[in-house]
Design an enzyme around this catalytic site. Structure first.
Site, PDB file in Angstrom:
ATOM      1  N   HIS A 136       0.872  -1.171   0.000  1.00  0.00           N
ATOM      2  CA  HIS A 136       0.000   0.000   0.000  1.00  0.00           C
ATOM      3  C   HIS A 136       0.914   1.229   0.000  1.00  0.00           C
ATOM      4  O   HIS A 136       0.936   2.008   0.932  1.00  0.00           O
ATOM      5  CB  HIS A 136      -0.941  -0.037   1.204  1.00  0.00           C
ATOM      6  CG  HIS A 136      -2.159   0.829   1.081  1.00  0.00           C
ATOM      7  ND1 HIS A 136      -3.442   0.357   1.226  1.00  0.00           N
ATOM      8  CD2 HIS A 136      -2.299   2.156   0.828  1.00  0.00           C
ATOM      9  CE1 HIS A 136      -4.313   1.347   1.078  1.00  0.00           C
ATOM     10  NE2 HIS A 136      -3.623   2.460   0.836  1.00  0.00           N
ATOM     11  N   GLU A 181      -4.339  -0.357  -5.352  1.00  0.00           N
ATOM     12  CA  GLU A 181      -4.476   0.790  -6.248  1.00  0.00           C
ATOM     13  C   GLU A 181      -3.181   1.121  -6.991  1.00  0.00           C
ATOM     14  O   GLU A 181      -2.611   2.203  -6.816  1.00  0.00           O
ATOM     15  CB  GLU A 181      -4.961   2.019  -5.471  1.00  0.00           C
ATOM     16  CG  GLU A 181      -6.301   1.813  -4.782  1.00  0.00           C
ATOM     17  CD  GLU A 181      -6.817   3.067  -4.070  1.00  0.00           C
ATOM     18  OE1 GLU A 181      -6.061   4.055  -3.990  1.00  0.00           O
ATOM     19  OE2 GLU A 181      -7.948   3.047  -3.586  1.00  0.00           O
ATOM     20  N   ASN A 309     -11.795  -0.903  -5.156  1.00  0.00           N
ATOM     21  CA  ASN A 309     -12.002   0.263  -4.305  1.00  0.00           C
ATOM     22  C   ASN A 309     -12.848   1.250  -5.085  1.00  0.00           C
ATOM     23  O   ASN A 309     -12.540   1.565  -6.238  1.00  0.00           O
ATOM     24  CB  ASN A 309     -10.667   0.934  -3.943  1.00  0.00           C
ATOM     25  CG  ASN A 309      -9.852   0.087  -2.983  1.00  0.00           C
ATOM     26  OD1 ASN A 309     -10.308  -0.973  -2.525  1.00  0.00           O
ATOM     27  ND2 ASN A 309      -8.652   0.541  -2.679  1.00  0.00           N
ATOM     28  N   TYR A 311     -14.927   5.027  -4.926  1.00  0.00           N
ATOM     29  CA  TYR A 311     -15.200   6.287  -4.237  1.00  0.00           C
ATOM     30  C   TYR A 311     -16.126   7.223  -5.003  1.00  0.00           C
ATOM     31  O   TYR A 311     -16.958   7.887  -4.413  1.00  0.00           O
ATOM     32  CB  TYR A 311     -13.882   7.019  -3.924  1.00  0.00           C
ATOM     33  CG  TYR A 311     -13.106   6.338  -2.832  1.00  0.00           C
ATOM     34  CD1 TYR A 311     -13.363   6.628  -1.493  1.00  0.00           C
ATOM     35  CD2 TYR A 311     -12.150   5.372  -3.129  1.00  0.00           C
ATOM     36  CE1 TYR A 311     -12.685   5.983  -0.473  1.00  0.00           C
ATOM     37  CE2 TYR A 311     -11.462   4.714  -2.111  1.00  0.00           C
ATOM     38  CZ  TYR A 311     -11.735   5.022  -0.786  1.00  0.00           C
ATOM     39  OH  TYR A 311     -11.074   4.373   0.217  1.00  0.00           O
ATOM     40  N   GLU A 382     -12.396  -1.187  -0.427  1.00  0.00           N
ATOM     41  CA  GLU A 382     -12.449   0.144   0.193  1.00  0.00           C
ATOM     42  C   GLU A 382     -13.654   0.884  -0.355  1.00  0.00           C
ATOM     43  O   GLU A 382     -13.938   0.823  -1.555  1.00  0.00           O
ATOM     44  CB  GLU A 382     -11.232   1.023  -0.139  1.00  0.00           C
ATOM     45  CG  GLU A 382      -9.971   0.679   0.554  1.00  0.00           C
ATOM     46  CD  GLU A 382      -8.833   1.642   0.177  1.00  0.00           C
ATOM     47  OE1 GLU A 382      -9.103   2.798  -0.197  1.00  0.00           O
ATOM     48  OE2 GLU A 382      -7.678   1.197   0.252  1.00  0.00           O
TER      49      GLU A 382
HETATM   50  O1  IFM Z   1      -6.650   6.861   1.999  1.00  0.00           O
HETATM   51  C1  IFM Z   1      -6.762   6.317   0.728  1.00  0.00           C
HETATM   52  C2  IFM Z   1      -6.246   4.903   0.707  1.00  0.00           C
HETATM   53  O2  IFM Z   1      -4.937   4.837   1.147  1.00  0.00           O
HETATM   54  C3  IFM Z   1      -6.315   4.349  -0.685  1.00  0.00           C
HETATM   55  N1  IFM Z   1      -7.622   4.506  -1.248  1.00  0.00           N
HETATM   56  C4  IFM Z   1      -8.238   5.805  -1.168  1.00  0.00           C
HETATM   57  C5  IFM Z   1      -8.194   6.312   0.262  1.00  0.00           C
HETATM   58  C6  IFM Z   1      -8.837   7.693   0.339  1.00  0.00           C
HETATM   59  O3  IFM Z   1      -8.152   8.602  -0.455  1.00  0.00           O
END
Ligand code: IFM
Length: 477
Positions: A136, A181, A309, A311, A382
């Protein structure tokens, strides 16, 4: 709960019939090593690219670093207790490469591995499934000094490191994510330079992306050989990319950004090839001469699970002369060859990151991956949001974050109902933490962290999530 003055569970759950998730659905929360551990120079740990980057003036907001972060390294048993109190079924954490293999080559640092052995033991003792991410973003600094991810050898170093961690933890950890990511590592780290190591060269970003995926494939092969029972996967940050209109230029802008954001990784990992249009779009920055025969077969080594992930959505347009910069903004140069594409602000509600809230985009993303790429079990590894929080009388009420989780869990449920094999969901994040270039100014946690006292307070979203887990579902609306 750790906070004695608990407010009642959030009322939204007390109405209507349930929206139930499949039995065994894996409810979790996620963190990452550099964002929470602190103890940056303890126990034999040496600097990663994020230590160097954050200590360089002007790279992070207010010069924040991960030196102390949430001090999780010292508070780990209490933090696991908190997870158990919330009823988490799984905890996704990352291993700090420079903590367990200082410098990124050679022998293991047993003291570093011991920390993760203790963490895994503690999780298992509380019936919490450990989900381990190998990378990470904290590349050991000497590997960056030797060229970093744009250099092929870094992929081999990563596979060695993966083997070393598997040797120590493979008997107790079932779920393994190789990379978190890789788009961010490659295109923010080497393209726009807003992430460590802070370099800005489109060609380097493209090479970094390839070598990250090569490292992933080599690590999968090594882990598969040594730990046949392990469930192996990768985590990609995916976005639906929508054209601002059906004008040909906007549609083409969406194709290009989708290529860079999504298909650059999805196609090699799940199909064993780079998309032809992407290679054409990138021709000014890379001739793909770094791709050797056999690489794509390694990169597409079979997986057991696929991590996503999610968002937000990107809405994009062709270059617009004289357009208002607030609505049509040019992203930093993390889109090599497509830097002229404009990102469009639609005026819908946003989080404290200014990311548009778009729960239907999660359904689209999950359906796309399942329909176009793979039958593998999918996990949302995530999903979450930053909002400004206030501690009032020892409590943190965070209705916006709670509503974000609620909307995205409904979307996750809709995807399952539509036939997507979604097997789990990890909230980002368990607790407030170091949000990379934003330092401690953005709070994504379900648990509030006071960075002076290190006191943790579960927010109302955490109590609500605990109830969702307990019921394995949400109230239907
Ligand atoms: O905090 C980050 C994480 O480390 C990786 N994915 C997105 C999150 C929010 O920006």
């Amino acid at each position: 709960m750790s906070n004695p003055a608990s407010p009642p569970a959030v009322a939204v759950l007390d109405q209507g019939p349930e929206l139930t998730f499949p039995p065994g659905f894996l409810w979790g929360a996620a963190t990452a090593a550099y964002q929470i551990e602190g103890a940056a120079a303890e126990g034999g740990r040496t600097p990663s690219i994020w230590d160097t980057f954050s200590h360089n003036e002007g790279r992070t907001v207010a010069g924040h670093t991960g030196d102390v972060a949430c001090d999780h390294y010292h508070r780990m048993p209490d933090d696991v207790r908190l997870m158990a109190e919330l009823g988490l079924k799984s905890y996704r954490f990352s291993v700090s490469w420079p903590r367990v293999q200082p410098g990124g080559t050679g022998a293991a640092n047993q003291e570093g591995l011991d920390f993760y052995r203790r963490l895994v033991d503690e999780l298992l003792a509380h019936d919490i499934e450990p989900w381990l991410t190998l990378y990470h973003w904290d590349l050991p600094q000497p590997l960056e000094d030797a060229g970093g991810w744009p250099v092929r050898d870094t992929a081999a170093r990563f596979a060695d490191y993966a083997q070393l961690v598997a040797g120590a933890l493979g008997d107790r950890v079932t779920y393994w994510t190789t990379l978190n990511e890789p788009w961010c590592s490659a295109f923010l780290g080497y393209g726009s330079g807003v992430h460590a190591p802070g370099r800005s060269d489109g060609g380097d970003a493209v090479r970094a992306g390839h070598h990250l995926m090569l490292g992933h494939g080599l690590a999968v092969q090594a882990l598969r050989a040594s730990r046949p029972q392990a469930q192996l996967g990768i985590t990609l940050n995916l976005y639906p990319v929508t054209p601002a209109s059906d004008a040909a230029g906007d549609v083409d802008a969406a194709r290009r950004i989708d290529g860079l954001a999504n298909r650059f990784f999805l196609d090699p990992v799940l199909r064993g090839s780079y998309p032809a249009d992407l290679r054409t779009d990138l021709r000014e920055v890379s001739d793909f001469g770094h791709v050797r025969d056999g690489d794509l077969a390694i990169i597409s080594s079979p997986l057991d699970v696929m991590g996503i992930n999610y968002y937000s959505r990107h809405v994009v347009a062709a270059p617009v002369e004289g357009a208002e910069p607030e609505r049509y903004w040019r992203a930093p140069s993390c889109w090599p060859g497509s830097e002229d594409v404009r990102f469009v602000t639609r005026g819908v509600p946003v989080t404290d990151m200014d990311w548009e809230i778009d729960a239907p985009g999660l359904v689209e993303t999950l359906e796309r991956v399942h329909r176009d790429y793979t039958d593998l079990p999918l996990y949302v590894t995530e999903n979450g949001s930053a909002f400004v929080d206030a501690v009032v009388d020892g409590q943190v009420d965070d209705p916006d974050r709670l509503a974000y989780f609620d909307a995205h869990l409904r979307a996750a449920h809709a995807a399952i109902s539509a036939g997507v094999p979604l097997k789990g969901y990890f909230a980002w994040s368990l607790m407030d933490n170091f949000e990379w270039a934003w330092g401690y100014t953005k709070r994504f946690g379900m648990v509030h962290v006071d960075y002076d006292s290190q006191v943790r307070i579960p927010k109302s979203s955490a109590r609500w999530y605990a109830e969702v887990i307990r019921r394995n579902g949400l109230a239907a609306q």
